[in-house]
Motif scaffolding. Structure first.
Motif, PDB file in Angstrom:
ATOM      1  N   UNK A 135       0.840  -1.197   0.000  1.00  0.00           N
ATOM      2  CA  UNK A 135       0.000   0.000   0.000  1.00  0.00           C
ATOM      3  C   UNK A 135       0.875   1.246   0.000  1.00  0.00           C
ATOM      4  N   UNK A 136       0.333   2.340  -0.493  1.00  0.00           N
ATOM      5  CA  UNK A 136       1.117   3.583  -0.497  1.00  0.00           C
ATOM      6  C   UNK A 136       1.236   4.166   0.910  1.00  0.00           C
ATOM      7  N   UNK A 137       2.191   5.064   1.102  1.00  0.00           N
ATOM      8  CA  UNK A 137       2.356   5.758   2.373  1.00  0.00           C
ATOM      9  C   UNK A 137       1.372   6.919   2.439  1.00  0.00           C
ATOM     10  N   UNK A 138       1.236   7.648   1.327  1.00  0.00           N
ATOM     11  CA  UNK A 138       0.319   8.785   1.231  1.00  0.00           C
ATOM     12  C   UNK A 138      -0.548   8.626  -0.004  1.00  0.00           C
ATOM     13  N   UNK A 139      -1.744   9.173   0.052  1.00  0.00           N
ATOM     14  CA  UNK A 139      -2.635   9.160  -1.106  1.00  0.00           C
ATOM     15  C   UNK A 139      -3.090  10.591  -1.369  1.00  0.00           C
ATOM     16  N   UNK A 140      -2.774  11.116  -2.538  1.00  0.00           N
ATOM     17  CA  UNK A 140      -3.201  12.449  -2.945  1.00  0.00           C
ATOM     18  C   UNK A 140      -4.427  12.298  -3.840  1.00  0.00           C
ATOM     19  N   UNK A 141      -5.456  13.109  -3.590  1.00  0.00           N
ATOM     20  CA  UNK A 141      -6.665  13.027  -4.396  1.00  0.00           C
ATOM     21  C   UNK A 141      -7.366  14.367  -4.483  1.00  0.00           C
ATOM     22  N   UNK A 142      -8.253  14.495  -5.458  1.00  0.00           N
ATOM     23  CA  UNK A 142      -9.009  15.743  -5.599  1.00  0.00           C
ATOM     24  C   UNK A 142     -10.214  15.731  -4.662  1.00  0.00           C
ATOM     25  N   UNK A 143     -11.048  16.787  -4.746  1.00  0.00           N
ATOM     26  CA  UNK A 143     -12.172  16.924  -3.818  1.00  0.00           C
ATOM     27  C   UNK A 143     -13.246  15.854  -4.000  1.00  0.00           C
TER      28      UNK A 143
END
Length: 86
Positions: free
Chosen positions: A53-61
């Motif tokens: 799994x990723x450490x961080x997840x960036x996503x939009x609104x």
């Protein structure tokens, strides 16, 4: 053929790690758990364990809701999601 959406999980360099296709009438946030659960193991160069799994997840609104944030927290993933509203 009905309209469809492509949901991509990419690394920091834009390399695709996983992809799911859904109907255009499904909300983006409904696919966060399935795309993370079906992510293949990532073998990084050198020694060490593979990552599941990723450490961080960036996503939009589109991903900013309490259910998604709880799911990421349970998995130990830091949520970097754009907030809805001003």
């Amino acid at each position: 053929m009905p309209p469809s959406l492509y949901h991509l999980l990419v690394d920091a360099h834009g390399l695709p790690l996983n992809v799911l296709i859904s109907g255009a009438n499904r909300h983006d946030s409904m696919l966060v758990e399935p795309i993370l659960d079906s992510m293949p193991a990532i073998k990084r160069g050198g020694r060490g364990q593979t990552r599941r799994r990723p450490v961080k997840l960036h996503g939009d609104e589109g991903y900013d809701n309490p259910r998604v944030r709880r799911s990421l927290r349970r998995r130990g993933i830091t949520a970097r999601l754009a907030r809805i509203g001003p």
